[in-house]
Design an enzyme around this catalytic site. Structure first.
Site, mmCIF file in Angstrom:
data_model
loop_
_atom_site.group_PDB
_atom_site.id
_atom_site.type_symbol
_atom_site.label_atom_id
_atom_site.label_comp_id
_atom_site.label_asym_id
_atom_site.label_seq_id
_atom_site.Cartn_x
_atom_site.Cartn_y
_atom_site.Cartn_z
ATOM 1 N N SER A 156 4.498 2.375 -7.117
ATOM 2 C CA SER A 156 4.371 1.891 -8.501
ATOM 3 C C SER A 156 5.054 2.800 -9.520
ATOM 4 C CB SER A 156 2.894 1.723 -8.858
ATOM 5 O OG SER A 156 2.220 1.057 -7.836
ATOM 6 N N ARG A 171 12.913 7.216 -12.384
ATOM 7 C CA ARG A 171 12.217 8.339 -13.033
ATOM 8 C C ARG A 171 10.760 8.300 -12.620
ATOM 9 N NH1 ARG A 171 12.991 4.453 -16.759
ATOM 10 N NH2 ARG A 171 11.100 3.365 -17.365
ATOM 11 N N ASP A 209 4.049 -4.627 -6.951
ATOM 12 C CA ASP A 209 2.699 -5.226 -6.873
ATOM 13 C C ASP A 209 2.666 -6.716 -7.218
ATOM 14 O OD1 ASP A 209 3.129 -4.808 -9.566
ATOM 15 O OD2 ASP A 209 1.123 -4.010 -9.970
HETATM 16 MG MG MG Z 1 -3.683 -4.515 -10.296
#
Ligand code: MG
Ligand code: ADP
Length: 523
Positions: A156, A171, A209
């Site tokens: 993530s 980054r 996600d």
């Molecule tokens: Mg979530």
């Protein structure tokens, strides 16, 4: 003006009409097209290299790991092939020191070590038999393919994805800072450390996600239909959907730059829209003084403008700013201290000095759900929550009604804006074009099922817990001519759980199929 009238006026500022919804849809579709044609557009429309969605019949044992901001989750998922699965998982906090380690090797070897621990604990038999075979059986890679777990890696942080299991770190965010990782392929870094421990694990897919949500829903949804769209309404908001490959015109150019092969067999690819940045220049998005101030005082003014009107991180803050506005009005006695003398009734309030109402981000979006759903006499629940969580003592029923009215308006606008994004994708992909009675076999693969149902998977606390969120979305759908009453009934919205677990596993499965068909092995 009395408090009730003043609250009504503020609530009205958050109204988002049917006409606005339709303008929004039109602009969203335009931006979708633009993003498919070039990189750097407002809607990023990122190709994910995932070219198929599951239908629930998939089987097998897969692994998934999730490197979020604070924890590292390792899990194995047994797909039973009947839309159900079993999930085994472990979670460890990432040591602070590793977040800013000298080298990325330190972090990734820690991650690999957690995978090893997980295998030893939960798949000991598999792990040991693998070690034995590896010692006796020499193949090119030191082990046979069927002994290897395929792993989906949910990462993530911002990456530039260039293949299904290839993506370079742009980054770090969320407090991570390991300089030498920038620009490197995160899957490769993980694989190197896995190999150093001789683990029977292949990093098969790099997972976003939102894509995980789409895959998880597509596997779990009723029937053999593929899901069209996975959407998140949590801290942030984003969506990923199934697009026709031929419409992703920028792929050719990206391919020339990266030299990556693309599996074209399904004619489709999942696109990560990054719709949080829809209409950053506010050509169609609604804008109140509260939106304006929230944005100006945010860390990224002018960016993620759609998200700032839709997602959990921001709705509480919008309400907080509207409340502050009412508090500052001298003729409008919100939370006024009724025990004090008539003369200073407007200058004294019942709010504790350290109340979240006085702090940026101090009002959580869960409060909107609480007050919007409050049917208690005199809005007792709202008043209790104001007291317990926000240091507002002795709020009157009238105070609570004013707060509820504005909170409900903010929540409803967020849901109607969500409808814009979902509707635009349903319309742009022509999913409602074939009427139910002429749906063909081919439609099943394209996200329209036997009954002409268009399936949408959603995840996130806002859509899960805000009362009426889906009803408001549906009301907006009916106000869009290309959907209407008939179309609205054909759109099915369902919660998709465990996107970063089962979703990532499913992407690993799809990635496996590609690898195996490339090498001529059976899928
Ligand atoms: Mg979530
Ligand atoms: P994440 O986005 O990190 O995966 P969630 O889906 O749980 O996590 O979303 C968290 C966001 O949802 C936070 O912004 C929080 O304020 C908001 N939230 C938490 N509970 C509720 C609720 N009951 N109703 C509405 N929003 C909520």
């Amino acid at each position: 003006m009395g408090l009730a009238d003043e609250a009504k006026r503020v609530a009205a500022e958050f109204e988002y009409s049917a006409e606005d919804v339709n303008k929004g849809v039109k602009e969203f579709i335009r931006e979708m097209d633009e993003g498919l044609g070039k990189t750097g557009a407002m809607l990023s429309q990122i190709p994910t290299y995932v070219t198929a969605v599951p239908n629930g019949t998939e089987k097998g044992l897969y692994m998934a790991v999730d490197l979020g901001g604070t924890n590292f989750r390792v899990c194995s998922i047994q797909l039973h092939g009947n839309s159900t699965f079993s999930l085994t998982q472990s979670k460890v906090a990432i040591p602070r020191a590793l977040m800013s380690a000298k080298t990325s090797k330190e972090l990734f070897s820690f991650l690999a070590k957690q995978i090893e621990n997980f295998l030893k604990t939960h798949h000991g038999e598999h792990y040991h038999s693998h070690i034995r075979r590896r010692l006796t059986n020499s193949t090119e890679r030191g082990f046979r393919d069927e002994e290897i777990f395929s792993l989906g890696f949910t990462f993530s942080f911002p990456v530039n994805q260039i293949g299904i299991n290839k993506g370079t770190l742009i980054r770090w965010t969320k407090g991570f800072d390991i300089h030498d990782a920038i620009g490197k392929d995160v899957c490769e870094m993980l694989q190197q450390e896995i190999d150093a421990l001789h683990l029977p694990v292949r990093v098969a897919a790099l997972v976003n996600d939102t894509v995980g949500t789409l895959m998880a829903r597509s596997y779990s949804s009723p029937g053999k239909t593929g899901t069209l769209l996975g959407a998140i309404f949590g801290t942030g908001t984003n969506g990923a959907y199934v697009e026709k490959l031929e419409k992703v015109t920028k792929l050719k150019q990206i391919q020339e730059e990266t030299g990556e092969e693309i599996d074209e067999s399904t004619g489709e690819m999942i696109i990560n829209t990054e719709w949080g940045s829809f209409d950053n220049d506010l050509s169609v998005l609604p804008n109140t003084p509260y939106d304006d101030d929230l944005d100006k005082e945010s860390v990224n003014p002018g960016i993620q403008m759609f998200e700032k009107r839709v997602s959990g991180m921001f709705l509480g803050e919008l309400l907080r700013r509207a409340i502050l506005f009412l508090l500052k009005k001298h003729d409008c006695p919100l939370f006024a201290d009724r025990d004090s003398s008539e003369n200073d009734v407007h200058s004294t309030t019942n709010i504790a000095d350290d109340s979240g109402i006085y702090k940026q981000w101090g009002l959580d979006t869960s409060f909107l759900s609480i007050t919007h759903g409050d049917r208690s006499p005199g809005l007792r629940i709202t008043r209790q929550t104001l007291d317990k969580e926000y240091g507002v003592t002795a709020a009157s029923a009238e105070d609570a009604e004013a707060v509820q009215m504005i909170a409900s308006a903010i929540g409803k606008r967020a849901a109607r804006l969500s409808a814009v994004a979902i509707a635009a994708i349903v319309i742009a992909t022509n999913k409602l074009e074939s009427p139910a009675d002429v749906a063909t076999d081919n439609d099943a693969a394209l996200g329209v099922n036997e009954d002409g149902i268009v399936d949408i998977g959603v995840d996130g606390s806002l859509v899960e817990f805000y009362p009426d969120f889906e009803d408001y979305i549906r009301e907006a759908f009916r106000q869009i001519p290309q959907i209407g009453e008939r179309g609205e009934k054909r759109i099915r919205i369902g919660i998709a759980k465990d996107g970063s677990g089962v979703g990532a596993a499913l992407i690993a499965l799809v990635a496996d199929k590609v690898v195996k068909s490339d090498t001529g092995k059976e899928a």
